[in-house]
Motif scaffolding. Sequence first.
Motif, PDB file in Angstrom:
ATOM      1  N   TYR A  90       0.838  -1.210   0.000  1.00 16.77           N
ATOM      2  CA  TYR A  90       0.000   0.000   0.000  1.00 16.77           C
ATOM      3  C   TYR A  90       0.870   1.255   0.000  1.00 16.77           C
ATOM      4  N   TYR A  92       3.968   1.576  -1.035  1.00 18.21           N
ATOM      5  CA  TYR A  92       4.633   1.727  -2.337  1.00 18.21           C
ATOM      6  C   TYR A  92       3.671   2.242  -3.400  1.00 18.21           C
ATOM      7  N   ARG A  93       2.429   1.788  -3.331  1.00 21.99           N
ATOM      8  CA  ARG A  93       1.421   2.277  -4.273  1.00 21.99           C
ATOM      9  C   ARG A  93       1.172   3.771  -4.054  1.00 21.99           C
ATOM     10  N   GLN A  94       1.111   4.189  -2.806  1.00 20.72           N
ATOM     11  CA  GLN A  94       0.941   5.619  -2.497  1.00 20.72           C
ATOM     12  C   GLN A  94       2.152   6.430  -2.987  1.00 20.72           C
TER      13      GLN A  94
END
Length: 123
Positions: A90, A92-94
């Motif tokens: 999460y 890393y996605r942000q």
Amino acid sequence: MTTVHGPGESTPEPWWWMVGKPPSLSEEAWHIELDRVRWFRMRASLHRMHEELEILNEEFKRTLRSFSKYQEIWRKMGNSTSQGPGSSPYAYRQAAMYGRFSAMASSAYAKALKCTPSQVELA
């Protein structure tokens, strides 16, 4: 009579320009007074435009810094293993999202700089 403000923009002159010259002024003196007032109004408008460009420039810079900072924060959170099992992906996605925001804002800023009117000397 209309005043042109920009490409395709014009507004009617204020009503007081249509009243006519005072009887105590000659025609030439009246036209000089009109030109003087118009010059000061346009000068004030130019000052406002330059101030707005400075404000927008700083806002762009702050936006770019904040997106980069958030990307850095989320990347560090992704590298941290103290969170739960799904927190790293999460984070890393942000971080990637803020990276995209930063790239888009940087591109928009570069495009806006190309469109900025040349500096006009203020008297």
